[in-house]
Design an enzyme around this catalytic site. Structure first.
Site, short mmCIF file in Angstrom:
data_model
loop_
_atom_site.label_atom_id
_atom_site.label_comp_id
_atom_site.label_asym_id
_atom_site.label_seq_id
_atom_site.Cartn_x
_atom_site.Cartn_y
_atom_site.Cartn_z
N GLU A 1 -5.27 -8.76 1.28
CA GLU A 1 -5.92 -8.40 2.55
C GLU A 1 -7.40 -8.16 2.30
O GLU A 1 -7.78 -7.54 1.30
CB GLU A 1 -5.35 -7.12 3.17
CG GLU A 1 -4.01 -7.25 3.80
CD GLU A 1 -3.55 -5.93 4.44
OE1 GLU A 1 -4.41 -5.12 4.87
OE2 GLU A 1 -2.33 -5.71 4.48
N GLU A 55 0.81 -1.23 0.00
CA GLU A 55 0.00 0.00 0.00
C GLU A 55 0.84 1.28 0.00
O GLU A 55 0.97 1.96 1.01
CB GLU A 55 -0.93 0.01 1.22
CG GLU A 55 -1.91 -1.13 1.26
CD GLU A 55 -2.97 -0.94 2.34
OE1 GLU A 55 -2.87 0.02 3.11
OE2 GLU A 55 -3.90 -1.76 2.39
C1 GBH Z 1 -4.39 -2.17 5.67
O1 GBH Z 1 -4.64 -0.86 5.34
C2 GBH Z 1 -2.98 -2.36 6.16
O2 GBH Z 1 -2.18 -2.92 5.15
C3 GBH Z 1 -2.87 -3.15 7.42
O3 GBH Z 1 -1.59 -3.00 7.95
C4 GBH Z 1 -3.94 -2.70 8.37
O4 GBH Z 1 -3.81 -3.27 9.64
C5 GBH Z 1 -5.27 -3.08 7.78
O5 GBH Z 1 -5.43 -2.59 6.49
C6 GBH Z 1 -6.47 -2.61 8.59
O6 GBH Z 1 -6.51 -1.23 8.68
O7 GBH Z 1 -7.53 8.33 6.93
O8 GBH Z 1 -9.89 7.90 7.14
O9 GBH Z 1 -8.91 8.18 4.94
C7 GBH Z 1 -5.98 -0.61 5.00
C8 GBH Z 1 -6.18 0.56 4.11
C9 GBH Z 1 -5.97 2.84 3.87
C10 GBH Z 1 -7.35 2.02 5.59
C11 GBH Z 1 -5.95 4.17 4.55
C12 GBH Z 1 -7.35 3.35 6.26
C13 GBH Z 1 -7.11 5.68 5.87
C14 GBH Z 1 -8.49 6.06 6.26
N1 GBH Z 1 -6.16 1.80 4.83
N2 GBH Z 1 -7.16 4.37 5.27
S1 GBH Z 1 -8.70 7.76 6.32
#
Ligand code: GBH
Length: 453
Positions: free
Chosen positions: A358, A170
């Protein structure tokens, strides 16, 4: 007349797995010569992480991995996506290597294999060595050079046993969300759009370096791909007009990463949108970035509803305030993202193979019953509904080859600390006791029967 339902069977050899990341589970943050990561530093800045939770101990997987693999085996889990911690191998990011770091991953991979589990190794899942951050981090092109050396070191050390490699996890989360005002991730910098685009470009270079390392030193049968969390649209209706709108939305929202990787250029549209904020690109960069890969890894949790609109390429609908979601404000429950999120990149970029690296959900409150069970029926149902859509994608011909559930066990959920639980195995962070939840028992059955049960 009795109804005979068709079993929702997955293709033969479908890869079922679970995923984790080093920083989120290992703990031992300062043990055996590991260097400080940007998350070790960030977690200590008051107000950045919920309850001030640190990664120091996490699930103590560093010491408990044999038991964790034994539990995976008991659940019938045959594939495990893990990540390697860069600051464990190179405490300063570059320079001196830490032999104990390599020794740890050697032992971990041996144990994994001994338990009959195939490892899928991600080279970078956000834990940048702080020493590199002190020298500019992802804004500095030298970080990509350091990564090239690190990637080569890890591939050389493990390639006799590891055949599945993921370059980066990511990109957007450690560039945009760490270096711009829209993000709340480490290192927490607030840079301009131009600088942020440069961090993306440097990350893409790392991807290319890692592909090269696998091609040069991965040995026979080695395969490599990136894990992207592409933004996913759902066409409001499955009509040609709305599908075309969703496709346009997908291309535009993911142009920073997928276009250079799959087409070897930043598109004219992308350049127009970025204007003066385009990154500096050197000769040879795009050739490196677009080296052919074997698969695309996708982390897909949520998406947006998109439809056709007069005079525009698309229209994105605002979500109703009480649209169903998990405890994460960002994780709106939209099973169809596994359909559209795999079909669109397969169609647009002719991706030969896709793995969901994931998918899952996080909840803040999960209670152990007196009998010691966690009835996470909401997670169980969410995963089932999402998998139903993945099944539909496969039935339509999308080359989806596997699925990794996030996550094997509750762990350090970045800025949400230990509060938000994503595991199918419950972890008591005081006692380190692991308890498989209802979802884990259900998932074990899905794996065993290769179909939705
Ligand atoms: C993944 O990210 C990660 O790879 C993993 O490490 C993590 O534990 C898992 O998911 C669960 O979160 O700031 O409100 O716009 C998930 C994708 C992208 C989700 C960024 C949160 C930011 C939300 N993430 N997003 S916001």
């Amino acid at each position: 007349m009795p109804i005979k339902p068709k079993p929702l069977t997955f293709p033969k050899n479908f890869v079922w797995g679970v995923a984790t990341a080093a920083a989120q589970i290992e703990g031992a943050a300062f043990e055996d010569g590991k260097g400080e990561s940007i998350w070790d530093r960030f977690a200590r800045i008051p107000g950045k992480v919920l309850n001030g939770d640190t990664l120091d101990v996490a699930n103590d997987h560093y010491h408990r991995y044999p038991q964790d693999f034994a539990l995976m085996r008991k659940l019938g889990i045959k594939n495990y996506r893990l990540s390697v911690s860069w600051p464990r191998i190179y405490p300063n990011g570059d320079g001196e290597i830490n032999p104990k770091g390599l020794e740890f991953y050697n032992k971990l991979i041996n144990s994994c294999l001994k338990h009959g589990i195939t490892p899928w190794v991600t080279l970078f899942h956000w834990d940048l060595p702080q020493s590199l951050e002190d020298r500019g981090g992802w804004t500095n092109r030298a970080t990509a050079d350091a990564f090239a050396v690190y990637a080569e070191t890890v591939v050389k050390a493990l390639s006799d046993r590891v055949k599945n490699w993921i370059t980066l996890n990511e990109i957007v989360c450690f560039t945009l969300l760490g270096y711009s005002k829209v993000g709340d991730k480490a290192p927490g910098r607030k840079e301009s759009e131009k600088v942020v685009n440069q961090t993306y470009h440097h990350a893409l270079l790392c991807h290319g370096h890692a592909v090269k390392a696998v091609r040069n030193f991965g040995g026979k049968g080695a395969r490599v791909g990136i894990t992207d969390n592409s933004a996913v649209p759902i066409p409001v209706t499955e009509t040609p007009a709305d599908i075309a709108a969703a496709r346009a939305w997908f291309i535009e929202k993911n142009s920073r990463i997928l276009e250079p990787i799959y087409t070897g250029r930043y598109s004219a549209d992308h350049k127009k949108r970025m204007g003066a904020d385009m990154p500096d690109v050197q000769k040879g960069d795009l050739g490196l970035i677009s080296l052919p890969t074997d698969f695309l890894g996708l982390n897909i949790y949520t998406g947006a509803f998109v439809r056709a609109a007069k005079g525009k390429r698309y229209e994105e609908l605002p979500l109703p305030a009480d649209f169903p979601r998990s405890s994460c404000p960002w994780l709106n429950i939209m099973p169809q993202v596994l359909y559209w999120g795999t079909r669109l990149p397969a169609e647009i970029y002719k991706v030969p193979a896709i793995y969901i690296t994931e998918n899952g959900c996080g909840y803040d409150v999960e209670t152990l019953t007196e009998s010691g069970e966690v009835h996470d029926l909401h997670r169980r149902d969410l995963v089932r509904n999402y998998l139903h859509e993945l099944h539909r994608a496969i039935a339509d011909g999308v080359p989806v080859k596997g699925y990794f559930l996030w996550s094997f066990m509750d762990n350090y959920e970045w800025q949400d600390g230990y509060t938000r639980r994503f595991g199918i195995v419950h972890c008591d962070f005081k006692t380190q006791k692991r308890t498989p939840k209802t979802s884990a028992k259900w998932y074990a059955k899905v794996i065993a029967e290769n179909r939705l049960v």
